[in-house]
Motif scaffolding. Sequence first.
Motif, PDB file in Angstrom:
ATOM      1  N   GLY A 114       0.796  -1.127   0.088  1.00 37.80           N
ATOM      2  CA  GLY A 114      -0.071  -0.146  -0.004  1.00 37.80           C
ATOM      3  C   GLY A 114       0.879   1.207  -0.036  1.00 37.80           C
ATOM      4  N   TRP A 115       2.373   1.184   0.161  1.00 38.87           N
ATOM      5  CA  TRP A 115       3.069   2.584   0.100  1.00 38.87           C
ATOM      6  C   TRP A 115       3.036   2.942  -1.368  1.00 38.87           C
ATOM      7  CZ3 TRP A 115       8.033   1.700   3.299  1.00 38.87           C
ATOM      8  CH2 TRP A 115       7.819   1.630   4.725  1.00 38.87           C
ATOM      9  N   THR A 116       3.288   4.188  -1.388  1.00 43.45           N
ATOM     10  CA  THR A 116       3.554   4.889  -2.729  1.00 43.45           C
ATOM     11  C   THR A 116       5.025   4.773  -2.785  1.00 43.45           C
ATOM     12  OG1 THR A 116       3.870   7.272  -1.875  1.00 43.45           O
ATOM     13  CG2 THR A 116       1.489   6.381  -2.409  1.00 43.45           C
ATOM     14  N   PHE A 117       5.412   5.259  -3.907  1.00 47.08           N
ATOM     15  CA  PHE A 117       6.749   5.118  -4.317  1.00 47.08           C
ATOM     16  C   PHE A 117       7.556   6.234  -3.585  1.00 47.08           C
ATOM     17  CE2 PHE A 117      10.545   5.990  -7.449  1.00 47.08           C
ATOM     18  CZ  PHE A 117      11.182   4.759  -7.038  1.00 47.08           C
ATOM     19  N   LYS A 118       6.784   7.328  -3.610  1.00 43.16           N
ATOM     20  CA  LYS A 118       7.507   8.294  -2.622  1.00 43.16           C
ATOM     21  C   LYS A 118       7.731   7.924  -1.306  1.00 43.16           C
ATOM     22  CE  LYS A 118       6.517  13.107  -0.751  1.00 43.16           C
ATOM     23  NZ  LYS A 118       5.402  14.096  -0.844  1.00 43.16           N
ATOM     24  N   GLN A 119       7.105   6.977  -0.731  1.00 44.17           N
ATOM     25  CA  GLN A 119       7.238   6.511   0.781  1.00 44.17           C
ATOM     26  C   GLN A 119       8.275   5.358   0.609  1.00 44.17           C
ATOM     27  OE1 GLN A 119       2.856   5.394   1.104  1.00 44.17           O
ATOM     28  NE2 GLN A 119       3.037   6.148   3.280  1.00 44.17           N
ATOM     29  N   VAL A 120       8.490   4.565  -0.525  1.00 46.92           N
ATOM     30  CA  VAL A 120       9.546   3.924  -0.619  1.00 46.92           C
ATOM     31  C   VAL A 120      10.826   4.588  -0.812  1.00 46.92           C
ATOM     32  CG1 VAL A 120      10.454   2.295  -2.455  1.00 46.92           C
ATOM     33  CG2 VAL A 120       8.228   1.890  -1.782  1.00 46.92           C
ATOM     34  N   ARG A 121      10.971   5.410  -1.314  1.00 45.21           N
ATOM     35  CA  ARG A 121      12.194   6.181  -1.356  1.00 45.21           C
ATOM     36  C   ARG A 121      12.668   6.997  -0.195  1.00 45.21           C
ATOM     37  NH1 ARG A 121      13.374   9.758  -6.887  1.00 45.21           N
ATOM     38  NH2 ARG A 121      15.585   9.760  -5.834  1.00 45.21           N
ATOM     39  N   ALA A 122      11.479   7.364   0.645  1.00 42.42           N
ATOM     40  CA  ALA A 122      11.988   7.818   2.058  1.00 42.42           C
ATOM     41  C   ALA A 122      12.417   6.732   2.960  1.00 42.42           C
ATOM     42  CB  ALA A 122      10.754   8.623   2.581  1.00 42.42           C
ATOM     43  N   GLU A 123      11.876   5.533   2.796  1.00 41.66           N
ATOM     44  CA  GLU A 123      12.402   4.533   3.577  1.00 41.66           C
ATOM     45  C   GLU A 123      13.821   4.153   3.341  1.00 41.66           C
ATOM     46  OE1 GLU A 123      11.947   1.820   6.777  1.00 41.66           O
ATOM     47  OE2 GLU A 123      10.728   3.367   6.307  1.00 41.66           O
ATOM     48  N   LEU A 124      14.360   3.984   2.065  1.00 41.79           N
ATOM     49  CA  LEU A 124      15.448   3.834   1.631  1.00 41.79           C
ATOM     50  C   LEU A 124      16.796   4.491   2.057  1.00 41.79           C
ATOM     51  CD1 LEU A 124      14.813   2.311  -2.056  1.00 41.79           C
ATOM     52  CD2 LEU A 124      15.188   1.092  -0.014  1.00 41.79           C
ATOM     53  N   ALA A 125      15.855   6.105   1.825  1.00 43.81           N
ATOM     54  CA  ALA A 125      16.818   7.080   2.350  1.00 43.81           C
ATOM     55  C   ALA A 125      17.600   7.004   3.647  1.00 43.81           C
ATOM     56  CB  ALA A 125      16.201   8.410   2.125  1.00 43.81           C
ATOM     57  N   GLN A 126      16.713   6.162   4.658  1.00 39.00           N
ATOM     58  CA  GLN A 126      16.877   6.363   6.002  1.00 39.00           C
ATOM     59  C   GLN A 126      17.176   5.015   6.443  1.00 39.00           C
ATOM     60  OE1 GLN A 126      13.522   7.684   8.156  1.00 39.00           O
ATOM     61  NE2 GLN A 126      12.362   5.716   7.980  1.00 39.00           N
ATOM     62  N   ALA A 127      17.372   3.886   5.362  1.00 40.15           N
ATOM     63  CA  ALA A 127      17.837   2.629   5.738  1.00 40.15           C
ATOM     64  C   ALA A 127      19.239   2.551   6.308  1.00 40.15           C
ATOM     65  CB  ALA A 127      17.480   1.649   4.602  1.00 40.15           C
ATOM     66  N   ASP A 128      19.504   1.597   7.219  1.00 40.33           N
ATOM     67  CA  ASP A 128      20.759   1.311   7.710  1.00 40.33           C
ATOM     68  C   ASP A 128      21.825   1.120   6.618  1.00 40.33           C
ATOM     69  OD1 ASP A 128      22.829   1.116   9.581  1.00 40.33           O
ATOM     70  OD2 ASP A 128      22.278  -1.076   9.887  1.00 40.33           O
ATOM     71  N   SER A 129      22.893   1.539   6.594  1.00 45.27           N
ATOM     72  CA  SER A 129      24.307   1.679   5.872  1.00 45.27           C
ATOM     73  C   SER A 129      23.837   1.271   4.444  1.00 45.27           C
ATOM     74  CB  SER A 129      25.026   0.602   6.443  1.00 45.27           C
ATOM     75  OG  SER A 129      25.507   0.919   7.786  1.00 45.27           O
ATOM     76  N   LEU A 130      22.828   1.939   3.777  1.00 47.63           N
ATOM     77  CA  LEU A 130      22.154   1.747   2.599  1.00 47.63           C
ATOM     78  C   LEU A 130      22.803   3.148   1.562  1.00 47.63           C
ATOM     79  CD1 LEU A 130      20.869  -0.155   0.644  1.00 47.63           C
ATOM     80  CD2 LEU A 130      18.804   1.043   1.006  1.00 47.63           C
ATOM     81  N   LYS A 131      23.756   2.939   0.724  1.00 44.48           N
ATOM     82  CA  LYS A 131      24.438   3.944  -0.076  1.00 44.48           C
ATOM     83  C   LYS A 131      23.363   4.516  -0.878  1.00 44.48           C
ATOM     84  CE  LYS A 131      28.088   2.858  -2.004  1.00 44.48           C
ATOM     85  NZ  LYS A 131      29.239   2.203  -2.767  1.00 44.48           N
ATOM     86  N   PRO A 132      23.042   5.862  -0.904  1.00 43.73           N
ATOM     87  CA  PRO A 132      21.797   6.495  -1.503  1.00 43.73           C
ATOM     88  C   PRO A 132      22.154   7.056  -2.932  1.00 43.73           C
ATOM     89  CG  PRO A 132      23.098   8.142  -0.103  1.00 43.73           C
ATOM     90  CD  PRO A 132      23.689   6.696   0.119  1.00 43.73           C
ATOM     91  N   THR A 133      22.423   5.779  -3.744  1.00 40.96           N
ATOM     92  CA  THR A 133      22.906   6.162  -5.088  1.00 40.96           C
ATOM     93  C   THR A 133      21.574   7.048  -5.960  1.00 40.96           C
ATOM     94  OG1 THR A 133      23.840   4.105  -5.227  1.00 40.96           O
ATOM     95  CG2 THR A 133      23.418   5.124  -7.236  1.00 40.96           C
ATOM     96  N   THR A 134      20.457   6.762  -5.523  1.00 36.50           N
ATOM     97  CA  THR A 134      19.242   7.482  -6.415  1.00 36.50           C
ATOM     98  C   THR A 134      18.975   8.699  -5.656  1.00 36.50           C
ATOM     99  OG1 THR A 134      17.579   6.364  -4.999  1.00 36.50           O
ATOM    100  CG2 THR A 134      18.586   4.981  -6.724  1.00 36.50           C
ATOM    101  N   ALA A 135      19.598   9.265  -4.789  1.00 34.89           N
ATOM    102  CA  ALA A 135      19.185  10.361  -4.040  1.00 34.89           C
ATOM    103  C   ALA A 135      18.906  11.683  -5.106  1.00 34.89           C
ATOM    104  CB  ALA A 135      20.030  10.758  -2.909  1.00 34.89           C
ATOM    105  N   ALA A 136      19.775  11.795  -5.956  1.00 34.33           N
ATOM    106  CA  ALA A 136      19.727  13.006  -6.827  1.00 34.33           C
ATOM    107  C   ALA A 136      18.985  12.632  -8.206  1.00 34.33           C
ATOM    108  CB  ALA A 136      21.064  13.394  -7.225  1.00 34.33           C
TER     109      ALA A 136
END
Length: 330
Positions: A114-136
């Motif tokens: 039920g999450w939107t892709f916006k919510q997915v991106r927010a979760e990945l951005a704060q995930a433990d030690s996950l490199k934010p390759t897609t941030a930009a």
Amino acid sequence: MKLWRVLLSVVVLAAAAVAGAAMWWLNRPLPLAADAVEVAVEAGSTPRAIAQAWVDAGVQTSPRLLFEWFRWSGQARKIRAGSYEIVRGTSPTVLLNKMVRGDVTMATVRLIEGWTFKQVRAELAQADSLKPTTAAMSDAEIMAALGAPGVPAEGRFYPDTYAYSKGSSDLAVLERAHRMMTKRLEAAWAERASDTPLKTMDETLILASIVEKETGLPADRGKVAGVFVNRLRIGMALQTDPTVIYGLGDRFDGNLRKRDLLADGPYNTYTRAGLPPTPISMPGKASLLAAVRPDPTKALYFVSRGDGSSQFSDNLGAHNRAVDQYQRNR
């Protein structure tokens, strides 16, 4: 002759002493600055750089000793990239074996149905030690990087818990979630009912995303899907609030007003018949299967009872009475 024997004995004893000292050091616990020390080994790192990284992270020994051990072992070139963690009691031998085996430290991130892709991106951005390759990157750029240029990102990732090596790229997690959704969608489409009004897998994904957002009680899921399928069959507007809310985006303040339902737009399923142009959320397996094989029902309406379950009705009169009972408290 005696002198040579003495010298030889000295050499042998010295070599034995060195070997003994080396074996003692190799199997002795490394002193650590903390209870656990973690290092991310990048692909292409040299053995010398890896040794230095461990010392910089808190292994209290000579980086030269570690480097020479890696080199002398003959396994320096077998060290694998990844994130590694050692605890007190770890010896140089155990440390090297861990890196050669690729015994990396794992973390997890959970993507929710039920999450939107916006919510997915927010979760990945704060995930433990996950490199934010897609941030930009934009959503479109992410989909292009995943080999799906021009495909909307919404709903294209499967909700699940994903384990990854610390230091991994968020794009790698998205690639796995995208691949899994494609697999789950294809499997559901293969099981579709022969009389389904859905024409494509994309339509299946869109309907499943609506079913995901509209289902409060898992036992009602198949019947919720049945209502929407019945409406699609007769060309009746779906009239589902979650699509309108999705279309409002950041303008939605938690209160859906009558003017929102009357304002025409591609996601307003009150003013437009048929499915919206894209999914509105990530559906899980149950919603995908419900979309292609809904429960048999004549119902065209449903309303929340306020406890997570829904009241289903075959006609508008019965539906209005249900709305009065459960929504208006009449």
